[in-house]
Design an enzyme around this catalytic site. Structure first.
Site, PDB file in Angstrom:
ATOM      1  N   SER A  27      10.900  -5.155  89.114  1.00  0.00           N
ATOM      2  CA  SER A  27      10.254  -5.763  87.950  1.00  0.00           C
ATOM      3  C   SER A  27      11.230  -6.552  87.082  1.00  0.00           C
ATOM      4  CB  SER A  27       9.564  -4.673  87.122  1.00  0.00           C
ATOM      5  OG  SER A  27      10.498  -3.702  86.707  1.00  0.00           O
ATOM      6  N   THR A  28      12.548  -6.339  87.235  1.00  0.00           N
ATOM      7  CA  THR A  28      13.513  -7.158  86.487  1.00  0.00           C
ATOM      8  C   THR A  28      13.838  -8.415  87.286  1.00  0.00           C
ATOM      9  OG1 THR A  28      14.436  -5.033  85.775  1.00  0.00           O
ATOM     10  CG2 THR A  28      15.613  -7.012  85.077  1.00  0.00           C
ATOM     11  N   ASP A  80      19.963  -9.226  91.000  1.00  0.00           N
ATOM     12  CA  ASP A  80      19.100  -8.102  91.369  1.00  0.00           C
ATOM     13  C   ASP A  80      19.118  -7.035  90.265  1.00  0.00           C
ATOM     14  OD1 ASP A  80      17.414  -6.516  92.830  1.00  0.00           O
ATOM     15  OD2 ASP A  80      18.694  -6.356  94.586  1.00  0.00           O
ATOM     16  N   LYS A  93      20.439   1.923  93.534  1.00  0.00           N
ATOM     17  CA  LYS A  93      19.348   0.991  93.780  1.00  0.00           C
ATOM     18  C   LYS A  93      18.404   1.574  94.830  1.00  0.00           C
ATOM     19  CE  LYS A  93      19.852  -3.371  94.245  1.00  0.00           C
ATOM     20  NZ  LYS A  93      18.601  -3.504  93.474  1.00  0.00           N
ATOM     21  N   GLY A  94      17.238   0.974  94.928  1.00  0.00           N
ATOM     22  CA  GLY A  94      16.301   1.389  95.968  1.00  0.00           C
ATOM     23  C   GLY A  94      15.026   2.010  95.441  1.00  0.00           C
ATOM     24  N   GLY A  96      12.653   0.509  94.361  1.00  0.00           N
ATOM     25  CA  GLY A  96      11.569  -0.319  94.907  1.00  0.00           C
ATOM     26  C   GLY A  96      11.555  -0.310  96.432  1.00  0.00           C
ATOM     27  N   GLU A 102      18.676  -5.394 100.198  1.00  0.00           N
ATOM     28  CA  GLU A 102      19.399  -5.724  98.953  1.00  0.00           C
ATOM     29  C   GLU A 102      20.908  -5.586  99.152  1.00  0.00           C
ATOM     30  OE1 GLU A 102      16.113  -4.490  95.573  1.00  0.00           O
ATOM     31  OE2 GLU A 102      17.474  -2.960  96.305  1.00  0.00           O
ATOM     32  N   LYS A 120      18.809   1.706  81.766  1.00  0.00           N
ATOM     33  CA  LYS A 120      19.412   1.910  83.100  1.00  0.00           C
ATOM     34  C   LYS A 120      20.906   2.244  83.015  1.00  0.00           C
ATOM     35  CE  LYS A 120      15.604   0.498  85.220  1.00  0.00           C
ATOM     36  NZ  LYS A 120      15.521  -0.764  85.917  1.00  0.00           N
TER      37      LYS A 120
HETATM   38  C1  5RP Z   1      14.461  -2.137  94.459  1.00  0.00           C
HETATM   39  C2  5RP Z   1      15.545  -1.933  93.488  1.00  0.00           C
HETATM   40  C3  5RP Z   1      15.320  -2.410  92.105  1.00  0.00           C
HETATM   41  O1  5RP Z   1      16.283  -3.339  91.782  1.00  0.00           O
HETATM   42  C4  5RP Z   1      15.404  -1.258  91.172  1.00  0.00           C
HETATM   43  O2  5RP Z   1      14.458  -0.293  91.611  1.00  0.00           O
HETATM   44  C5  5RP Z   1      15.122  -1.656  89.742  1.00  0.00           C
HETATM   45  O3  5RP Z   1      13.792  -2.015  89.623  1.00  0.00           O
HETATM   46  P1  5RP Z   1      13.156  -2.482  88.256  1.00  0.00           P
HETATM   47  O4  5RP Z   1      13.832  -3.756  87.881  1.00  0.00           O
HETATM   48  O5  5RP Z   1      11.696  -2.651  88.590  1.00  0.00           O
HETATM   49  O6  5RP Z   1      13.375  -1.388  87.254  1.00  0.00           O
HETATM   50  O7  5RP Z   1      16.604  -1.427  93.777  1.00  0.00           O
HETATM   51  O8  5RP Z   1      14.779  -1.564  95.699  1.00  0.00           O
END
Ligand code: 5RP
Length: 226
Positions: A27-28, A80, A93-94, A96, A102, A120
């Protein structure tokens, strides 16, 4: 104030004409891709590699020229998100589910900028369960081996089904609470057959752009730049 948008749009200022860009997931990263799309529509010339089907679809809709990772000799910059980052720019990370692509894309890039909201940023990684991508074959055994690392692993689900990554694998979310040495843990995890990749990104991020609720932005340099 959308702090994710604030951080992501700041990162897009680092993108220059002619660059090859890695597009993150989440989402970022969404806001970074959206801003990049705007700049492409205004004439910015870039090519991009996506880290997930979702980001690929978003980029395509915005008219961002996409290529396969194998069609570029290198990437200049990847933008990212992260689930957690510490002061040394070690990341989890991960969340998502896109951690494998990534990591490949980030490591194939000259620079990685991580974009995040201030929630974060942590002192010690590990409150966020560490995503580990594992092959479906003998997953029960792999999960039991993961537990021996001192965590509570839980296989990720999507509704009634087991969650599958874009690569057809499963994700074990490993609850450590606190990771004393991310580097040591990373090495141990790679020693487990069945582990494809884990969500610890160590020495990969060059810069973090952190959006804050008060509207300010903090920029943190990674250790490789100090
Ligand atoms: C996806 C990721 C994303 O970068 C991580 O989960 C952060 O997500 P968001 O920006 O939605 O908080 O690693 O695999």
């Amino acid at each position: 104030m959308n702090v994710k948008q604030l951080a992501a749009e700041k990162a897009v200022e680092y993108v220059e004409d002619g660059m090859k860009i890695g597009l993150g997931t989440g989402s970022t990263a969404y806001w970074a891709i959206r801003k990049l799309g705007e700049r492409v529509q205004q004439g910015l010339k870039i090519t991009a590699v996506a880290t997930s089907r979702a980001s690929e679809e978003q980029a395509r809709e915005l008219g961002i020229p996409l290529v396969a990772f194998g069609d570029v000799d290198h990437l200049d910059l990847t933008i990212d998100g992260a689930d957690e980052l510490d002061g040394r720019l070690q990341l989890i990370k991960g969340g998502g589910g896109a951690l494998l692509r990534e990591k490949i894309v980030a490591m194939g890039s000259t620079r990685m900028i991580v974009v995040a909201d201030e929630s974060k940023a942590v002192e010690t990684l590990g409150k966020f369960p560490l995503p580990v991508e594992i092959v479906p074959f003998a997953w029960e055994w792999t999960v039991a081996e993961l537990a021996k690392q001192g965590c509570k692993p839980e296989l990720r689900r999507s509704g009634d089904e087991l969650y599958k990554t874009d690569n057809g694998n499963y994700i074990a979310d490993c609850r450590f609470e606190a990771i004393a040495s991310a580097r040591e843990l990373a090495m141990s995890l790679h020693g487990i057959p069945g582990v494809v990749e884990h969500g610890l990104f160590i020495g990969i991020a060059d810069l973090a752009i952190i959006g804050k609720k008060d509207g300010s932005i903090e920029i943190v340099e990674g250790e490789s730049n100090l």
